[in-house]
Design a protein around this motif. Structure first.
Motif, PDB file in Angstrom:
ATOM      1  N   GLN A  35      32.172  38.813   5.985  1.00 22.09           N
ATOM      2  CA  GLN A  35      33.166  37.910   6.548  1.00 22.09           C
ATOM      3  C   GLN A  35      33.533  36.804   5.546  1.00 22.09           C
ATOM      4  OE1 GLN A  35      34.813  38.067   9.518  1.00 22.09           O
ATOM      5  NE2 GLN A  35      33.862  40.077   9.762  1.00 22.09           N
ATOM      6  N   PRO A  36      34.828  36.499   5.405  1.00 23.37           N
ATOM      7  CA  PRO A  36      35.259  35.477   4.437  1.00 23.37           C
ATOM      8  C   PRO A  36      34.573  34.127   4.614  1.00 23.37           C
ATOM      9  CG  PRO A  36      37.152  36.708   5.232  1.00 23.37           C
ATOM     10  CD  PRO A  36      35.979  37.160   6.053  1.00 23.37           C
ATOM     11  N   ALA A  37      34.339  33.721   5.859  1.00 14.63           N
ATOM     12  CA  ALA A  37      33.703  32.420   6.086  1.00 14.63           C
ATOM     13  C   ALA A  37      32.296  32.370   5.507  1.00 14.63           C
ATOM     14  CB  ALA A  37      33.661  32.105   7.583  1.00 14.63           C
ATOM     15  N   LEU A  38      31.602  33.513   5.499  1.00 16.41           N
ATOM     16  CA  LEU A  38      30.236  33.535   4.984  1.00 16.41           C
ATOM     17  C   LEU A  38      30.199  33.673   3.468  1.00 16.41           C
ATOM     18  CD1 LEU A  38      28.335  35.662   7.653  1.00 16.41           C
ATOM     19  CD2 LEU A  38      28.967  33.249   7.666  1.00 16.41           C
ATOM     20  N   ASN A  39      31.247  34.210   2.894  1.00 13.38           N
ATOM     21  CA  ASN A  39      31.302  34.344   1.436  1.00 13.38           C
ATOM     22  C   ASN A  39      31.905  33.119   0.751  1.00 13.38           C
ATOM     23  OD1 ASN A  39      30.155  36.938   0.990  1.00 13.38           O
ATOM     24  ND2 ASN A  39      32.002  37.878   1.803  1.00 13.38           N
ATOM     25  N   GLY A  98      35.109  31.554  12.400  1.00 15.59           N
ATOM     26  CA  GLY A  98      33.998  30.706  11.998  1.00 15.59           C
ATOM     27  C   GLY A  98      32.722  31.162  12.680  1.00 15.59           C
ATOM     28  N   TYR A  99      31.591  30.699  12.162  1.00 15.93           N
ATOM     29  CA  TYR A  99      30.298  31.093  12.723  1.00 15.93           C
ATOM     30  C   TYR A  99      29.410  29.864  12.893  1.00 15.93           C
ATOM     31  CZ  TYR A  99      31.868  35.781  11.868  1.00 15.93           C
ATOM     32  OH  TYR A  99      32.610  36.934  11.903  1.00 15.93           O
ATOM     33  N   LEU A 100      28.716  29.847  14.014  1.00 16.87           N
ATOM     34  CA  LEU A 100      27.781  28.775  14.348  1.00 16.87           C
ATOM     35  C   LEU A 100      26.437  29.400  14.676  1.00 16.87           C
ATOM     36  CD1 LEU A 100      26.895  25.881  15.410  1.00 16.87           C
ATOM     37  CD2 LEU A 100      27.921  26.558  17.610  1.00 16.87           C
ATOM     38  N   VAL A 101      25.390  29.005  13.955  1.00 14.71           N
ATOM     39  CA  VAL A 101      24.043  29.456  14.282  1.00 14.71           C
ATOM     40  C   VAL A 101      23.280  28.279  14.869  1.00 14.71           C
ATOM     41  CG1 VAL A 101      23.256  29.053  11.896  1.00 14.71           C
ATOM     42  CG2 VAL A 101      21.902  30.489  13.414  1.00 14.71           C
ATOM     43  N   VAL A 102      22.579  28.535  15.967  1.00 12.46           N
ATOM     44  CA  VAL A 102      21.804  27.499  16.652  1.00 12.46           C
ATOM     45  C   VAL A 102      20.393  28.031  16.883  1.00 12.46           C
ATOM     46  CG1 VAL A 102      21.735  25.874  18.573  1.00 12.46           C
ATOM     47  CG2 VAL A 102      23.924  26.878  17.889  1.00 12.46           C
ATOM     48  N   VAL A 103      19.392  27.245  16.486  1.00 11.24           N
ATOM     49  CA  VAL A 103      17.992  27.655  16.632  1.00 11.24           C
ATOM     50  C   VAL A 103      17.222  26.532  17.320  1.00 11.24           C
ATOM     51  CG1 VAL A 103      15.922  28.477  15.455  1.00 11.24           C
ATOM     52  CG2 VAL A 103      18.175  28.918  14.448  1.00 11.24           C
ATOM     53  N   ASN A 104      16.514  26.877  18.388  1.00  9.15           N
ATOM     54  CA  ASN A 104      15.604  25.924  19.021  1.00  9.15           C
ATOM     55  C   ASN A 104      14.238  26.101  18.366  1.00  9.15           C
ATOM     56  OD1 ASN A 104      13.951  24.342  20.581  1.00  9.15           O
ATOM     57  ND2 ASN A 104      14.607  25.181  22.546  1.00  9.15           N
ATOM     58  N   PRO A 151      20.670  36.134   0.657  1.00  6.60           N
ATOM     59  CA  PRO A 151      19.350  36.177   1.291  1.00  6.60           C
ATOM     60  C   PRO A 151      18.469  37.241   0.641  1.00  6.60           C
ATOM     61  CG  PRO A 151      20.960  37.281   2.675  1.00  6.60           C
ATOM     62  CD  PRO A 151      21.717  36.709   1.512  1.00  6.60           C
ATOM     63  N   ILE A 152      17.190  36.931   0.518  1.00  6.21           N
ATOM     64  CA  ILE A 152      16.217  37.872  -0.044  1.00  6.21           C
ATOM     65  C   ILE A 152      15.081  38.001   0.961  1.00  6.21           C
ATOM     66  CG2 ILE A 152      14.675  38.383  -1.974  1.00  6.21           C
ATOM     67  CD1 ILE A 152      16.409  36.414  -3.641  1.00  6.21           C
ATOM     68  N   THR A 153      14.875  39.212   1.466  1.00  7.29           N
ATOM     69  CA  THR A 153      13.850  39.423   2.486  1.00  7.29           C
ATOM     70  C   THR A 153      12.805  40.413   1.983  1.00  7.29           C
ATOM     71  OG1 THR A 153      15.124  41.195   3.549  1.00  7.29           O
ATOM     72  CG2 THR A 153      15.506  38.949   4.322  1.00  7.29           C
ATOM     73  N   TYR A 154      11.700  40.484   2.690  1.00  6.38           N
ATOM     74  CA  TYR A 154      10.568  41.330   2.301  1.00  6.38           C
ATOM     75  C   TYR A 154      10.468  42.505   3.264  1.00  6.38           C
ATOM     76  CZ  TYR A 154       5.754  42.350   0.749  1.00  6.38           C
ATOM     77  OH  TYR A 154       4.621  42.939   0.243  1.00  6.38           O
ATOM     78  N   TYR A 155      10.256  43.694   2.723  1.00  7.38           N
ATOM     79  CA  TYR A 155      10.233  44.893   3.563  1.00  7.38           C
ATOM     80  C   TYR A 155       9.241  44.730   4.721  1.00  7.38           C
ATOM     81  CZ  TYR A 155       5.633  46.610   2.106  1.00  7.38           C
ATOM     82  OH  TYR A 155       4.277  46.749   1.918  1.00  7.38           O
ATOM     83  N   GLY A 214      15.577  33.967  14.359  1.00 13.71           N
ATOM     84  CA  GLY A 214      16.228  32.700  14.045  1.00 13.71           C
ATOM     85  C   GLY A 214      16.250  32.418  12.555  1.00 13.71           C
ATOM     86  N   MET A 215      15.146  32.692  11.866  1.00 13.78           N
ATOM     87  CA  MET A 215      15.094  32.460  10.427  1.00 13.78           C
ATOM     88  C   MET A 215      15.995  33.429   9.675  1.00 13.78           C
ATOM     89  SD  MET A 215      13.418  29.809   9.623  1.00 13.78           S
ATOM     90  CE  MET A 215      13.322  30.125   7.857  1.00 13.78           C
ATOM     91  N   HIS A 216      16.050  34.678  10.125  1.00 15.55           N
ATOM     92  CA  HIS A 216      16.973  35.622   9.492  1.00 15.55           C
ATOM     93  C   HIS A 216      18.425  35.204   9.733  1.00 15.55           C
ATOM     94  CE1 HIS A 216      13.809  39.049   9.194  1.00 15.55           C
ATOM     95  NE2 HIS A 216      13.977  38.459   8.033  1.00 15.55           N
ATOM     96  N   MET A 217      18.718  34.687  10.916  1.00 20.09           N
ATOM     97  CA  MET A 217      20.074  34.201  11.189  1.00 20.09           C
ATOM     98  C   MET A 217      20.463  33.100  10.216  1.00 20.09           C
ATOM     99  SD  MET A 217      20.121  34.026  15.354  1.00 20.09           S
ATOM    100  CE  MET A 217      19.987  35.502  16.364  1.00 20.09           C
ATOM    101  N   VAL A 218      19.573  32.156  10.009  1.00 21.67           N
ATOM    102  CA  VAL A 218      19.855  31.050   9.090  1.00 21.67           C
ATOM    103  C   VAL A 218      20.082  31.578   7.672  1.00 21.67           C
ATOM    104  CG1 VAL A 218      18.887  28.982   8.001  1.00 21.67           C
ATOM    105  CG2 VAL A 218      18.617  29.344  10.468  1.00 21.67           C
ATOM    106  N   ALA A 219      19.207  32.468   7.210  1.00 22.31           N
ATOM    107  CA  ALA A 219      19.304  32.981   5.844  1.00 22.31           C
ATOM    108  C   ALA A 219      20.571  33.799   5.623  1.00 22.31           C
ATOM    109  CB  ALA A 219      18.073  33.827   5.516  1.00 22.31           C
ATOM    110  N   PHE A 220      21.002  34.553   6.634  1.00 23.36           N
ATOM    111  CA  PHE A 220      22.174  35.412   6.477  1.00 23.36           C
ATOM    112  C   PHE A 220      23.487  34.667   6.703  1.00 23.36           C
ATOM    113  CE2 PHE A 220      19.084  38.680   6.437  1.00 23.36           C
ATOM    114  CZ  PHE A 220      19.674  39.827   5.931  1.00 23.36           C
ATOM    115  N   ILE A 221      23.461  33.585   7.469  1.00 24.89           N
ATOM    116  CA  ILE A 221      24.686  32.826   7.725  1.00 24.89           C
ATOM    117  C   ILE A 221      24.901  31.749   6.663  1.00 24.89           C
ATOM    118  CG2 ILE A 221      25.869  31.319   9.385  1.00 24.89           C
ATOM    119  CD1 ILE A 221      25.683  34.250  10.243  1.00 24.89           C
TER     120      ILE A 221
END
Length: 275
Positions: free
Chosen positions: A174-178, A203-209, A95-99, A83-90
Motif C-alpha cells: 500500500q502506498p501509505a505504508l511505503n 490510511g492505516y491506524l494501528v492500536v495496541v493495548n 520489518p525483519i522477523t524470525y522463523y 500487536g508487535m507484528h502489526m506495529v513492525a509491518f505498519i
C-alpha cells in the motif's frame, strides 16, 4: 543488509554518507528491547530513536525477532505477538522477523546435542514426528507445542497468528505504508497508536493495548487526518468478541474503540487532508 554490533551511534554509521554507501539496511534491533512490561511510550521511543540518529533519507529496519534474543512470544507474551507484528509491518521501514514467530511459538528449555540456544527449533510444519520437518533425525529439537503451533493447524484457523501475519504482509504494497507520513495520535503507558497516511490512498491506524486493563479509546481530536469512522482491517487473534469482531471488516466509530488487555487492531480509513 548489515548485522551490526555496537551502540546505536555506531550502527547508523553503516548507512555511510552522501558520497559512499556502506549498507542500504543496517539492522535496527532496538525493538527487541520491548517486553511484556513495556509501555506504549517506550514503544514509540524505540521506533523514533533509530530515525533520530540516522542520516536524512535513510530507510529504517525493524528487527523484532532473532536467534540472538528471546523469541517474540517469550519477550512480550503470546497475547501481544500480533500487536508487535502489526506495529513492525505498519511502521515505516523494513520489518525483519524470525522463523516460527509467525506461529507464536515461545522459547524452550530443551537443548539438543549441538547445545543450540533455546529459541532454535525445527520449523513446525505439521503435528507429525519432528513437526513435519524431516522423516529422519534433526540436530535441532522439536518444540513441545508442535501439535498446536504448526503451519498445518494455523492454515485452517482463520484467526491464527500465521493468517494475521500474512494479512499484514499483504498490506505492505500500500502506498501509505511505503511512502506515507507516520504519526502517533495517542500514546500512553497502556496505549500505543500510530497512523500512516498518504494523499490519494487509504490510511492505516494501528492500536495496541499494551496494558493489563480493558479500555475504551476516543480518538476525537487526536489527529487531523482521522475521520469519524474507520474500517477494521486486521484484528489480533485474542480479539474475538465485541464490536471490533462483528463480521469480517466492521466499520467503527473512532470515538469508541474498546480493547481488552493485549488486544490490537489495524484500521483502514480515508484520511482527511486540508487543502
Amino acid at each position: 543488509m548489515a548485522e551490526v554490533s555496537g551502540s546505536l551511534n555506531t550502527s547508523v554509521l553503516y548507512y555511510g554518507n552522501e558520497t559512499f554507501t556502506l549498507a542500504e539496511l543496517p539492522i535496527n534491533n532496538h525493538l527487541t528491547e520491548i517486553n511484556e512490561m513495556s509501555s506504549g511510550i517506550e514503544l514509540q521511543h524505540h521506533l523514533d530513536l533509530w530515525k533520530k540518529h540516522s542520516p536524512e533519507g535513510a530507510w529504517p529496519t525493524l528487527l523484532v525477532g532473532s536467534k540472538k534474543v528471546q523469541r517474540l512470544a517469550s519477550r512480550v507474551g503470546e497475547e501481544l505477538v500480533d500487536g508487535m507484528h502489526m506495529v513492525a509491518f505498519i511502521a515505516k521501514g523494513t520489518p525483519i522477523t524470525y522463523y516460527g514467530d509467525e506461529l507464536g511459538i515461545t522459547d524452550t528449555s530443551a537443548k539438543f546435542p549441538t547445545d543450540k540456544v533455546s529459541s532454535e527449533t525445527v520449523m513446525l510444519w505439521s503435528n507429525e514426528t519432528y513437526g513435519g520437518f524431516t522423516n529422519g533425525s534433526s540436530l535441532l529439537h522439536v518444540h513441545p507445542d508442535y501439535q498446536t503451533h504448526n503451519v498445518e493447524v494455523q492454515e485452517n484457523d482463520k484467526q491464527s497468528h500465521m493468517k494475521i501475519y500474512r494479512r499484514l504482509l499483504a498490506l505492505r504494497g500500500q502506498p501509505a505504508l511505503n511512502f506515507g507520513l507516520q504519526a502517533y495520535p495517542l500514546v500512553t503507558d497502556e496505549i500505543f497508536s500510530m497512523i500512516r497516511v498518504r494523499k490519494g490512498s487509504p490510511g492505516y491506524l494501528v492500536v495496541v493495548n499494551m496494558g493489563g486493563n480493558s479500555t475504551v479509546i476516543d480518538f476525537t481530536g487526536k489527529s487531523s487526518y482521522l475521520p469519524e469512522v474507520a474500517r477494521v482491517e486486521i484484528r489480533s487473534k485474542n480479539l474475538i468478541t465485541g464490536i471490533l469482531a462483528e463480521g469480517d471488516h466492521p466499520k467503527i466509530s473512532l470515538n469508541n474503540v474498546p480493547l481488552e488487555s493485549k488486544q490490537a487492531v489495524v484500521f483502514s480509513f480515508v484520511p482527511i487532508f486540508e487543502d
